[in-house]
Write a protein that holds these residues in place. Structure first.
Motif, PDB file in Angstrom:
ATOM      1  N   LEU A  65       3.027  -5.456  -6.162  1.00 44.48           N
ATOM      2  CA  LEU A  65       3.316  -3.816  -6.891  1.00 44.48           C
ATOM      3  C   LEU A  65       3.172  -2.661  -5.755  1.00 44.48           C
ATOM      4  CD1 LEU A  65       0.778  -3.708  -9.111  1.00 44.48           C
ATOM      5  CD2 LEU A  65      -0.702  -4.496  -8.356  1.00 44.48           C
ATOM      6  N   THR A  66       3.208  -1.855  -6.360  1.00 42.93           N
ATOM      7  CA  THR A  66       2.671  -0.650  -5.600  1.00 42.93           C
ATOM      8  C   THR A  66       2.509   0.168  -6.361  1.00 42.93           C
ATOM      9  OG1 THR A  66       3.510   0.708  -3.318  1.00 42.93           O
ATOM     10  CG2 THR A  66       5.368   0.267  -5.090  1.00 42.93           C
ATOM     11  N   SER A  67       3.289   1.482  -5.487  1.00 51.60           N
ATOM     12  CA  SER A  67       2.659   3.124  -6.627  1.00 51.60           C
ATOM     13  C   SER A  67       3.830   3.802  -6.715  1.00 51.60           C
ATOM     14  CB  SER A  67       1.422   4.548  -5.383  1.00 51.60           C
ATOM     15  OG  SER A  67       2.965   4.601  -4.861  1.00 51.60           O
ATOM     16  N   ARG A  68       4.011   4.064  -8.337  1.00 50.54           N
ATOM     17  CA  ARG A  68       4.590   5.042  -8.706  1.00 50.54           C
ATOM     18  C   ARG A  68       5.318   6.098  -7.859  1.00 50.54           C
ATOM     19  NH1 ARG A  68       3.567   4.803 -13.736  1.00 50.54           N
ATOM     20  NH2 ARG A  68       5.082   3.416 -14.164  1.00 50.54           N
ATOM     21  N   GLU A  69       4.731   7.077  -7.158  1.00 48.96           N
ATOM     22  CA  GLU A  69       4.929   7.645  -6.461  1.00 48.96           C
ATOM     23  C   GLU A  69       5.345   7.486  -5.406  1.00 48.96           C
ATOM     24  OE1 GLU A  69       2.364  11.287  -3.607  1.00 48.96           O
ATOM     25  OE2 GLU A  69       1.204  10.020  -5.258  1.00 48.96           O
ATOM     26  N   ALA A  70       4.980   6.107  -4.766  1.00 49.69           N
ATOM     27  CA  ALA A  70       5.720   6.166  -3.491  1.00 49.69           C
ATOM     28  C   ALA A  70       7.587   5.417  -4.070  1.00 49.69           C
ATOM     29  CB  ALA A  70       4.966   4.407  -3.090  1.00 49.69           C
ATOM     30  N   TRP A  71       7.473   4.824  -5.098  1.00 46.59           N
ATOM     31  CA  TRP A  71       8.838   4.596  -5.712  1.00 46.59           C
ATOM     32  C   TRP A  71       9.324   5.096  -5.534  1.00 46.59           C
ATOM     33  CZ3 TRP A  71      11.125  -0.476  -5.290  1.00 46.59           C
ATOM     34  CH2 TRP A  71      11.803  -0.453  -5.997  1.00 46.59           C
ATOM     35  N   ASN A  72       9.014   6.789  -6.875  1.00 49.66           N
ATOM     36  CA  ASN A  72      10.247   7.708  -6.928  1.00 49.66           C
ATOM     37  C   ASN A  72      10.490   7.761  -5.628  1.00 49.66           C
ATOM     38  OD1 ASN A  72       9.951   7.405  -9.044  1.00 49.66           O
ATOM     39  ND2 ASN A  72       7.890   9.055  -9.922  1.00 49.66           N
ATOM     40  N   ALA A  73       9.598   8.332  -4.341  1.00 55.47           N
ATOM     41  CA  ALA A  73       9.873   9.078  -3.520  1.00 55.47           C
ATOM     42  C   ALA A  73      11.260   7.953  -2.668  1.00 55.47           C
ATOM     43  CB  ALA A  73       8.281   9.143  -2.307  1.00 55.47           C
ATOM     44  N   LEU A  74      10.539   7.096  -2.514  1.00 54.34           N
ATOM     45  CA  LEU A  74      11.833   5.778  -2.149  1.00 54.34           C
ATOM     46  C   LEU A  74      13.487   6.468  -2.138  1.00 54.34           C
ATOM     47  CD1 LEU A  74      11.637   3.853  -0.655  1.00 54.34           C
ATOM     48  CD2 LEU A  74      11.808   2.325  -1.881  1.00 54.34           C
ATOM     49  N   GLN A  75      13.296   6.711  -3.502  1.00 53.66           N
ATOM     50  CA  GLN A  75      14.859   7.074  -3.928  1.00 53.66           C
ATOM     51  C   GLN A  75      15.644   8.316  -3.891  1.00 53.66           C
ATOM     52  OE1 GLN A  75      14.800   5.208  -8.048  1.00 53.66           O
ATOM     53  NE2 GLN A  75      13.173   4.693  -8.127  1.00 53.66           N
ATOM     54  N   GLN A  76      14.318   9.938  -3.301  1.00 52.09           N
ATOM     55  CA  GLN A  76      15.004  10.363  -2.717  1.00 52.09           C
ATOM     56  C   GLN A  76      15.643  10.660  -1.908  1.00 52.09           C
ATOM     57  OE1 GLN A  76      14.647  12.677  -5.649  1.00 52.09           O
ATOM     58  NE2 GLN A  76      13.616  10.716  -6.550  1.00 52.09           N
ATOM     59  N   SER A 135       1.157  -1.143   0.276  1.00 47.39           N
ATOM     60  CA  SER A 135       0.168   0.311   0.218  1.00 47.39           C
ATOM     61  C   SER A 135       1.281   1.148   0.212  1.00 47.39           C
ATOM     62  CB  SER A 135      -1.329  -0.183   1.144  1.00 47.39           C
ATOM     63  OG  SER A 135      -0.355  -0.006   2.960  1.00 47.39           O
ATOM     64  N   HIS A 136       2.239   0.816   0.770  1.00 44.49           N
ATOM     65  CA  HIS A 136       2.963   2.257   0.899  1.00 44.49           C
ATOM     66  C   HIS A 136       4.105   1.479   1.403  1.00 44.49           C
ATOM     67  CE1 HIS A 136       0.977   2.408   4.331  1.00 44.49           C
ATOM     68  NE2 HIS A 136       2.152   3.716   5.520  1.00 44.49           N
ATOM     69  N   LEU A 137       5.170   2.595   1.145  1.00 42.97           N
ATOM     70  CA  LEU A 137       6.341   1.710   1.686  1.00 42.97           C
ATOM     71  C   LEU A 137       7.449   1.915   2.608  1.00 42.97           C
ATOM     72  CD1 LEU A 137       8.795   2.097  -1.773  1.00 42.97           C
ATOM     73  CD2 LEU A 137       6.513  -0.010  -0.943  1.00 42.97           C
TER      74      LEU A 137
END
Length: 271
Positions: free
Chosen positions: A119-130, A99-101
């Motif tokens: 499966l997760t959200s692209r928004e959560a995935w992009n934020a994880l890399q910041q 649901s989120h990371l």
């Protein structure tokens, strides 16, 4: 046949009661780490979130990550591990939806002997890399957990087709049709963490169910319309977005009492 949902508790943490609702006190209470196994879907067996796991304790052994464990003392009994519970159920997920990371939703994944597709959200995935180590910790995901997540190659919810939402009277935003038949619907629930999604099951063997992750911390808080304090929300999210989502879910609980709501840390739901 209709999908069948089984609620799972993968460990728990302790925190003051007011973390769940602003009118509660300082008394520590248990917050379960909830997950759900949904069987007999068009995608096979789907696991929603994974709770705590060994990766959490490894990642929070040293400072500054140790503060995470100190502020929310966490326990995971051997019998509560995700792997053991799935073995008892003689079930294996064909897909895991995160649901989120945040760590308390993802760490159980790494206890599985064989990792299913994620499966997760692209928004959560992009934020994880910041951000660096401290920024990652403040965002609810210790560095060692983040590294393990980033080694995955997830699918993204936002790549699935959208359909009109059956909850459009209460919740705005797109509705993603994960199975292609309207039986598994991912809905954004902004305000807590980056890219948080809930999962709506319009039909199951026990009626419609809506897994709402951390958009609320208890069913009682939704019934009483009492959100957490802004300071708690602000630590991991955006108070304005959280408040809008929370009010929408309060209205949904009144307007559609037939839908079971499943906040991930609700003692009433995941006992």
């Amino acid at each position: 046949m209709l999908p069948e949902m089984t609620a799972l508790q993968i460990g728990h943490c302790k925190a003051p009661a007011f973390a769940a609702r602003r009118d509660a006190g300082l008394r520590p209470i248990r917050f379960p780490a909830g997950a759900a196994l949904i069987r007999r879907t068009a995608l096979g067996s789907l696991l929603f979130d994974t709770g705590y796991g060994a990766a959490f304790f490894t990642a929070t052994q040293s400072l500054p990550e140790r503060f995470y464990r100190w502020t929310t003392p966490t326990r995971l009994l051997p019998a509560e591990s995700l792997e053991r519970q799935l073995s008892r159920l003689q079930a294996w997920p064909d897909l895991v939806l995160l649901s989120h990371l945040h760590a308390d939703h993802v760490c159980g994944l790494f206890d599985l002997a064989r990792l299913p597709p994620v499966l997760t959200s692209r928004e959560a995935w992009n934020a994880l890399q910041q951000g660096g180590r401290l920024a990652t910790l403040k965002a609810g995901c210790p560095e060692l957990v983040r590294r393990r997540l980033l080694s995955l190659k997830p699918r993204f919810i936002e790549d699935y087709p959208t359909i009109p939402s059956p909850l459009s009277d209460w919740l705005s935003g797109p509705c993603y049709d994960l199975a292609g038949d309207g039986s598994l619907l991912a809905l954004p629930l902004p305000g807590h963490g980056a890219g948080q999604f809930g999962l709506l099951l319009p039909q199951t063997t026990t009626g419609p169910q809506f897994l709402i992750s951390d958009a609320a911390w208890s069913r009682a808080a939704l019934r009483d319309q009492v959100p957490p304090p802004d300071a708690i929300i602000r630590r991991l999210g955006v108070p304005g977005d959280y408040s809008r989502t929370f009010r929408s879910l309060c209205a949904l609980s009144r307007g559609r009492p037939d839908i079971g709501l499943w906040p991930s840390h609700c003692p009433e739901a995941f006992s």
